[in-house]
Write an enzyme that holds these catalytic residues in place. Structure first.
Site, PDB file in Angstrom:
ATOM      1  N   THR A  59       5.223  -1.094   1.486  1.00 49.40           N
ATOM      2  CA  THR A  59       4.557  -1.952   2.480  1.00 49.40           C
ATOM      3  C   THR A  59       5.568  -2.637   3.394  1.00 49.40           C
ATOM      4  OG1 THR A  59       2.958  -2.429   0.721  1.00 49.40           O
ATOM      5  CG2 THR A  59       2.794  -3.734   2.730  1.00 49.40           C
ATOM      6  N   ILE A  60       6.621  -3.171   2.812  1.00 44.50           N
ATOM      7  CA  ILE A  60       7.635  -3.871   3.620  1.00 44.50           C
ATOM      8  C   ILE A  60       8.227  -2.917   4.658  1.00 44.50           C
ATOM      9  CG2 ILE A  60       9.927  -4.951   3.541  1.00 44.50           C
ATOM     10  CD1 ILE A  60       9.191  -6.018   0.735  1.00 44.50           C
ATOM     11  N   LYS A 114      -1.897  -0.643   1.418  1.00 39.46           N
ATOM     12  CA  LYS A 114      -2.799  -1.671   0.865  1.00 39.46           C
ATOM     13  C   LYS A 114      -3.919  -1.996   1.866  1.00 39.46           C
ATOM     14  CE  LYS A 114       0.791  -3.814  -2.040  1.00 39.46           C
ATOM     15  NZ  LYS A 114       1.995  -3.043  -1.695  1.00 39.46           N
ATOM     16  N   ASP A 129      -9.355  -2.828   5.335  1.00 39.00           N
ATOM     17  CA  ASP A 129     -10.425  -2.636   6.319  1.00 39.00           C
ATOM     18  C   ASP A 129     -10.007  -1.456   7.189  1.00 39.00           C
ATOM     19  OD1 ASP A 129     -12.766  -3.121   7.705  1.00 39.00           O
ATOM     20  OD2 ASP A 129     -12.081  -4.949   8.686  1.00 39.00           O
ATOM     21  N   ALA A 130     -10.942  -0.986   8.019  1.00 37.72           N
ATOM     22  CA  ALA A 130     -10.626   0.116   8.940  1.00 37.72           C
ATOM     23  C   ALA A 130     -10.106   1.326   8.174  1.00 37.72           C
ATOM     24  CB  ALA A 130      -9.601  -0.348   9.985  1.00 37.72           C
ATOM     25  N   LEU A 153      -7.136   4.065   9.513  1.00 37.93           N
ATOM     26  CA  LEU A 153      -5.833   4.014   8.851  1.00 37.93           C
ATOM     27  C   LEU A 153      -5.566   5.274   8.030  1.00 37.93           C
ATOM     28  CD1 LEU A 153      -5.645   0.214   8.012  1.00 37.93           C
ATOM     29  CD2 LEU A 153      -4.197   1.494   9.605  1.00 37.93           C
ATOM     30  N   GLU A 197      -5.223  -0.226  -5.192  1.00 34.89           N
ATOM     31  CA  GLU A 197      -4.128  -1.106  -5.599  1.00 34.89           C
ATOM     32  C   GLU A 197      -4.712  -2.383  -6.195  1.00 34.89           C
ATOM     33  OE1 GLU A 197      -0.941  -0.359  -3.398  1.00 34.89           O
ATOM     34  OE2 GLU A 197       0.337  -1.878  -4.313  1.00 34.89           O
ATOM     35  N   HIS A 200      -0.219  -3.310 -11.381  1.00 35.55           N
ATOM     36  CA  HIS A 200       0.956  -4.096 -10.981  1.00 35.55           C
ATOM     37  C   HIS A 200       1.287  -5.247 -11.885  1.00 35.55           C
ATOM     38  CE1 HIS A 200       1.923  -3.507  -6.663  1.00 35.55           C
ATOM     39  NE2 HIS A 200       0.842  -2.779  -6.738  1.00 35.55           N
ATOM     40  N   ARG A 252       5.598  -8.379  -7.475  1.00 36.30           N
ATOM     41  CA  ARG A 252       6.995  -8.790  -7.363  1.00 36.30           C
ATOM     42  C   ARG A 252       7.120 -10.300  -7.562  1.00 36.30           C
ATOM     43  NH1 ARG A 252      11.221  -7.562  -2.482  1.00 36.30           N
ATOM     44  NH2 ARG A 252      10.727  -5.423  -3.009  1.00 36.30           N
TER      45      ARG A 252
END
Lengths: 220, 220
Positions: B36-37, B64, B67-68, B72, B112, B136, B139
């Protein structure tokens, strides 16, 4: 209760298209949002370019952060964002870290509400210092027919009472504005109803007129 | 139950740094993740560049998505991703739309898991056709001391039983692998424990040896 602001959401898949709409519309809005689709398409340059194009506007990095709150907040605020969104599903540690960075940069965190959040969560966010949340009809939920209803308004009132100012989004039109009269609304967020309008300036003016009618004019 | 795969998570803030680690490590892993970063920093180019660098690997766009889902998913799979992540807080309509696009592209959706999801949600995702989830320790949660525990393992077993294969992440080391013996693990996801190792090839070999010890060798 301060007058709600008007926010332009830019959910384009390319930066030139987003900048074109931002250039036309920025004078009619208070806040310009680098939307999630735009940011995943163009990266941090989306935030930087909007900062440069709109030096006097509030810029939102709508990243819906779920983890790595510190690193992402540093990226967003360093790039020129004023506000950054965190998804409600994020661990509280992520909210705390994001908020700490926001504070040190003079920025703010907005909690983005989707799915199974609770008022207990909202109180915990408020305790960390967060003062904003975003209340949605998601684009997909909206397309599948979900309307604004009493249940939404009751939840928004409860969030207001906790001390969270709400930005409201999801196919909002000027006619919808009156629905939110009793709510502490930070901003109305509109994308295609502004940028996709035949006359965007007029569409923005209609939003402002509706907001003025309920909350009073900008100078009131 | 198939042998778990090893996934390299790239959470760099610049593409050159990510590509450098991917170039060194891709031969030792099965899956390469555009984290993601990295994606918020570099945009869709992160996925495209990893696709080009690693033509034979499974590429994950860890977006992650909240929406949309359709837009995406189209962006991610068109750029070369095999799998795309959707956050558990997303409306079911987003999961359905993302999954439909994934299927039409031969790709897969991974849910996720952060925050307040339920097994009822998991059953609904499974009914849409989704077959993967990511479990998860965030982090930030991890940094604040949250360990793998019985509660995690019980939830993972319940998700396995529903029919979701799980990728496991959050500071995973080779020593942790044995904890997940009874779970349908799709992949172990490691970032800094691979890319940050003094000898990355050896670190990857230790993961594979631990996986082999429990699930059998690659040819078994």
């Amino acid at each position: 209760m301060s007058r709600p602001l008007l926010q332009l959401a830019l959910d384009h898949t390319t930066l030139p298209a987003a900048l074109q709409d931002a250039a036309v519309l920025q004078e009619y809005v208070d806040i310009v949002e680098a939307g999630t689709i735009l940011c995943l398409s163009e990266g941090i340059n989306a935030v930087k370019a909007l900062r440069n194009l709109c030096p006097k506007k509030i810029i939102v990095a709508d990243w819906k952060v779920a983890d790595a709150g510190e690193t992402l907040a540093e990226q967003a605020f360093r790039a020129g964002a004023n506000w950054m969104t965190i998804i409600c599903a994020a661990p509280l540690a992520t909210v705390e870290k994001g908020h700490a960075v926001a504070q040190s940069c003079g920025g703010e965190i907005q909690m983005e509400l989707f799915g199974n959040w609770t008022l207990e969560d909202a109180r915990a966010w408020h305790r960390t210092g967060v003062r904003q949340a975003i209340y949605h009809r998601g684009r997909d939920a909206q397309a599948s027919g979900q309307q604004w209803g009493e249940a939404d308004l009751a939840k928004m009132k409860a969030l207001s009472d906790i001390g969270l100012a709400l930005s409201v989004t999801g196919g909002i039109t000027p006619e919808d504005v009156a629905l939110f009269k009793g709510i502490h609304v930070k901003a109305f967020i509109a994308g295609r109803s502004l940028a996709g309008a035949a006359d965007p300036a007029r569409a923005a003016a209609e939003f402002h007129a509706q907001i003025d009618a309920i909350w009073g004019g900008r100078d009131a």
